[in-house]
Motif scaffolding. Sequence first.
Motif, PDB file in Angstrom:
ATOM      1  N   ILE A 138      13.840  22.347  23.595  1.00 45.35           N
ATOM      2  CA  ILE A 138      12.720  23.284  23.596  1.00 45.35           C
ATOM      3  C   ILE A 138      11.827  22.933  22.410  1.00 45.35           C
ATOM      4  CG2 ILE A 138      14.071  25.137  24.678  1.00 45.35           C
ATOM      5  CD1 ILE A 138      14.235  26.495  21.944  1.00 45.35           C
ATOM      6  N   SER A 139      10.622  23.441  22.450  1.00 47.08           N
ATOM      7  CA  SER A 139       9.714  23.239  21.323  1.00 47.08           C
ATOM      8  C   SER A 139       9.059  24.564  20.981  1.00 47.08           C
ATOM      9  CB  SER A 139       8.647  22.190  21.646  1.00 47.08           C
ATOM     10  OG  SER A 139       7.810  22.641  22.697  1.00 47.08           O
ATOM     11  N   ALA A 140       8.548  24.648  19.749  1.00 45.41           N
ATOM     12  CA  ALA A 140       7.919  25.882  19.289  1.00 45.41           C
ATOM     13  C   ALA A 140       6.911  25.556  18.203  1.00 45.41           C
ATOM     14  CB  ALA A 140       8.965  26.859  18.761  1.00 45.41           C
ATOM     15  N   ALA A 141       5.930  26.411  18.090  1.00 50.17           N
ATOM     16  CA  ALA A 141       4.991  26.258  16.978  1.00 50.17           C
ATOM     17  C   ALA A 141       5.699  26.469  15.651  1.00 50.17           C
ATOM     18  CB  ALA A 141       3.845  27.258  17.131  1.00 50.17           C
ATOM     19  N   LEU A 142       6.750  27.309  15.667  1.00 53.79           N
ATOM     20  CA  LEU A 142       7.498  27.619  14.453  1.00 53.79           C
ATOM     21  C   LEU A 142       8.969  27.767  14.794  1.00 53.79           C
ATOM     22  CD1 LEU A 142       7.671  28.628  11.429  1.00 53.79           C
ATOM     23  CD2 LEU A 142       7.345  30.945  12.347  1.00 53.79           C
ATOM     24  N   VAL A 143       9.839  27.213  13.963  1.00 59.42           N
ATOM     25  CA  VAL A 143      11.268  27.471  14.056  1.00 59.42           C
ATOM     26  C   VAL A 143      11.679  28.274  12.827  1.00 59.42           C
ATOM     27  CG1 VAL A 143      11.896  25.264  12.959  1.00 59.42           C
ATOM     28  CG2 VAL A 143      13.581  26.514  14.320  1.00 59.42           C
ATOM     29  N   VAL A 144      12.474  29.322  13.036  1.00 62.19           N
ATOM     30  CA  VAL A 144      12.947  30.174  11.940  1.00 62.19           C
ATOM     31  C   VAL A 144      14.458  30.055  11.856  1.00 62.19           C
ATOM     32  CG1 VAL A 144      13.091  32.509  11.006  1.00 62.19           C
ATOM     33  CG2 VAL A 144      11.045  31.795  12.254  1.00 62.19           C
ATOM     34  N   GLY A 145      14.957  29.722  10.690  1.00 61.48           N
ATOM     35  CA  GLY A 145      16.393  29.716  10.442  1.00 61.48           C
ATOM     36  C   GLY A 145      16.823  31.086   9.941  1.00 61.48           C
ATOM     37  N   ALA A 146      17.626  31.781  10.748  1.00 66.95           N
ATOM     38  CA  ALA A 146      18.152  33.097  10.354  1.00 66.95           C
ATOM     39  C   ALA A 146      19.639  33.136  10.674  1.00 66.95           C
ATOM     40  CB  ALA A 146      17.409  34.205  11.096  1.00 66.95           C
ATOM     41  N   ALA A 202      24.076  31.804   5.493  1.00 70.58           N
ATOM     42  CA  ALA A 202      24.030  31.033   4.253  1.00 70.58           C
ATOM     43  C   ALA A 202      24.171  29.532   4.464  1.00 70.58           C
ATOM     44  CB  ALA A 202      25.120  31.531   3.305  1.00 70.58           C
ATOM     45  N   ASN A 203      24.846  29.119   5.531  1.00 72.97           N
ATOM     46  CA  ASN A 203      25.026  27.690   5.807  1.00 72.97           C
ATOM     47  C   ASN A 203      24.042  27.223   6.876  1.00 72.97           C
ATOM     48  OD1 ASN A 203      27.267  27.487   3.996  1.00 72.97           O
ATOM     49  ND2 ASN A 203      28.530  28.475   5.550  1.00 72.97           N
ATOM     50  N   SER A 204      22.810  27.611   6.744  1.00 72.06           N
ATOM     51  CA  SER A 204      21.766  27.429   7.752  1.00 72.06           C
ATOM     52  C   SER A 204      21.537  25.965   8.150  1.00 72.06           C
ATOM     53  CB  SER A 204      20.457  28.011   7.211  1.00 72.06           C
ATOM     54  OG  SER A 204      19.360  27.591   7.980  1.00 72.06           O
ATOM     55  N   PRO A 205      21.790  25.606   9.418  1.00 73.97           N
ATOM     56  CA  PRO A 205      21.444  24.261   9.885  1.00 73.97           C
ATOM     57  C   PRO A 205      19.937  23.988   9.866  1.00 73.97           C
ATOM     58  CG  PRO A 205      23.092  25.254  11.328  1.00 73.97           C
ATOM     59  CD  PRO A 205      22.596  26.333  10.411  1.00 73.97           C
ATOM     60  N   VAL A 206      19.119  25.011  10.110  1.00 79.73           N
ATOM     61  CA  VAL A 206      17.672  24.804  10.051  1.00 79.73           C
ATOM     62  C   VAL A 206      17.251  24.439   8.638  1.00 79.73           C
ATOM     63  CG1 VAL A 206      15.426  25.954  10.231  1.00 79.73           C
ATOM     64  CG2 VAL A 206      17.140  26.285  12.026  1.00 79.73           C
ATOM     65  N   ARG A 207      17.768  25.179   7.659  1.00 83.06           N
ATOM     66  CA  ARG A 207      17.439  24.874   6.260  1.00 83.06           C
ATOM     67  C   ARG A 207      17.871  23.464   5.895  1.00 83.06           C
ATOM     68  NH1 ARG A 207      20.823  28.287   3.304  1.00 83.06           N
ATOM     69  NH2 ARG A 207      22.179  26.477   2.994  1.00 83.06           N
ATOM     70  N   TYR A 259      10.860  28.941   1.034  1.00 86.45           N
ATOM     71  CA  TYR A 259      11.182  29.622   2.281  1.00 86.45           C
ATOM     72  C   TYR A 259      10.464  29.027   3.479  1.00 86.45           C
ATOM     73  CZ  TYR A 259      13.025  33.576  -0.514  1.00 86.45           C
ATOM     74  OH  TYR A 259      13.731  34.377  -1.370  1.00 86.45           O
ATOM     75  N   VAL A 260       9.447  28.198   3.229  1.00 86.26           N
ATOM     76  CA  VAL A 260       8.632  27.691   4.333  1.00 86.26           C
ATOM     77  C   VAL A 260       8.256  26.236   4.116  1.00 86.26           C
ATOM     78  CG1 VAL A 260       7.670  29.983   4.831  1.00 86.26           C
ATOM     79  CG2 VAL A 260       6.444  28.448   3.289  1.00 86.26           C
ATOM     80  N   GLN A 261       8.058  25.575   5.237  1.00 81.07           N
ATOM     81  CA  GLN A 261       7.444  24.258   5.321  1.00 81.07           C
ATOM     82  C   GLN A 261       6.563  24.299   6.568  1.00 81.07           C
ATOM     83  OE1 GLN A 261      10.467  21.239   5.462  1.00 81.07           O
ATOM     84  NE2 GLN A 261      11.058  21.500   3.311  1.00 81.07           N
ATOM     85  N   PRO A 262       5.738  23.282   6.778  1.00 81.65           N
ATOM     86  CA  PRO A 262       4.973  23.294   8.026  1.00 81.65           C
ATOM     87  C   PRO A 262       5.896  23.443   9.243  1.00 81.65           C
ATOM     88  CG  PRO A 262       4.144  21.593   6.559  1.00 81.65           C
ATOM     89  CD  PRO A 262       5.392  22.115   5.926  1.00 81.65           C
ATOM     90  N   ARG A 263       5.678  24.514  10.008  1.00 85.87           N
ATOM     91  CA  ARG A 263       6.409  24.804  11.243  1.00 85.87           C
ATOM     92  C   ARG A 263       7.870  25.206  11.040  1.00 85.87           C
ATOM     93  NH1 ARG A 263       2.800  24.562  14.653  1.00 85.87           N
ATOM     94  NH2 ARG A 263       1.064  23.079  14.566  1.00 85.87           N
ATOM     95  N   VAL A 264       8.246  25.519   9.804  1.00 82.27           N
ATOM     96  CA  VAL A 264       9.625  25.931   9.507  1.00 82.27           C
ATOM     97  C   VAL A 264       9.595  27.118   8.545  1.00 82.27           C
ATOM     98  CG1 VAL A 264      11.849  25.267   8.505  1.00 82.27           C
ATOM     99  CG2 VAL A 264      10.510  23.574   9.781  1.00 82.27           C
ATOM    100  N   ALA A 265      10.431  28.110   8.811  1.00 87.53           N
ATOM    101  CA  ALA A 265      10.628  29.218   7.875  1.00 87.53           C
ATOM    102  C   ALA A 265      12.107  29.607   7.904  1.00 87.53           C
ATOM    103  CB  ALA A 265       9.763  30.424   8.259  1.00 87.53           C
ATOM    104  N   ILE A 266      12.589  30.181   6.813  1.00 87.51           N
ATOM    105  CA  ILE A 266      13.951  30.697   6.756  1.00 87.51           C
ATOM    106  C   ILE A 266      13.900  32.141   6.273  1.00 87.51           C
ATOM    107  CG2 ILE A 266      15.132  28.484   6.476  1.00 87.51           C
ATOM    108  CD1 ILE A 266      15.177  28.933   3.476  1.00 87.51           C
TER     109      ILE A 266
END
Length: 400
Positions: free
Chosen positions: A155-163, A166-171, A278-285
């Motif tokens: 899938i694709s998204a304008a933004l991915v959020v890691g929630a 503490a061991n966040s794979p998105v981060r 907490y953020v990068q282009p198209r990424v937030a946690i």
Amino acid sequence: MTTGPRYDVAIVGGGMVGAVLAVALSDADFHVALIEARQPKPLDPEADYELRQSAIAPGPRRVLDNLGLWERVPAKRICAFTGMKVWQAGGDDELFLENTAVGLPELGHIVENALVVDAAWQAFEHVDVYCPARLAALAVDDNAARLTLDDEQEISAALVVGAEGANSPVREAAGIATTGWAYGQRCTVGTVTTAHHHRHIAWQRFTETGPVAFLPLSDGRCSLAWHADEALADELAALDHDEFCRRLTEASGGALGRIEHMGPRAAFPLKLMHAREYVQPRVAIAGDAAHVVHPMAGQGVNLGLLDVAELVAALEAGRTAGADAGELRYLKRYQRARMGDNMMMLAATDGLKRLYGSRNPLLRVLRGLAIGGASRLAPIRRIMISQAAGLSPDGAPLLR
């Protein structure tokens, strides 16, 4: 190229913060996907309390209210508390914080984490849920965040959020660095029956090996949070029921009389962790993916819900200006709104842990002076209560 569905926001993690964020963004007419590894188990309203409880402050509770989630939580499982009593083992002074000092009907509510998660999942009317599924790979380019799941869906998204904690794979995939340390402590939790009623007060006694806290439950029992150094935590884990209750009665100073019964108990390690951004282009946690605090002040979930409110506000502001959800300029608005406050809470809880966890006799005197001074100065008590309540007239719309 990813050929799967395209979303405004893809949220990885369906716990309390991720699930509430999904509801909030969906309600704000964003196209949302939620990726979660495990389906929450069905809840039996007649079952005993879950081990993990949270003290939801008035400000963060407004987020749940405004999303219609609070009314979905069974009222009989919620306990309002109107006061907090804090004191030091071996000290004469005690600090009592009460709702009337700032004109609130209560200081907060004790509720099972699982009930809030269940309420949010029941509200996923317009959220596409991928479960069970885990993030296998994340690639970010100028146009989208592209997620590959462990079942090979894309899938694709304008933004991915890691929630996802503490061991966040998105981060990790985004290369966001963290700072922090382990405390060498574990927190033992469970439900206890005490000889005396809790009187809708949260009780916390500081000892040199860690604080012992009782959070009031709606049936008159208490949720225990006993923070203990590793050596003591190992010792407690090996105790049988009766001896554990005896030791707990002793550690609590008999504040609620004898501990008559202790239900199933579990323990988890304590640490401090904070992301460098907490953020990068198209990424937030958000939530524990961005910050983990010592639980003595009960602020972990509250900070996460405040993250939700400010992230939604930032994305709505960006959309109004014609930007998509991954536009860094508006993501930084979220970071500015939350990072400073979260750092202050991390510093405060870390300072309290070190102050009250030291055996230095000088610090013992200072601890007594701190509690005694705060107990005698009403303005300080009001500031402490207002800060803990999480109320701000200038906050995001979900906090109003």
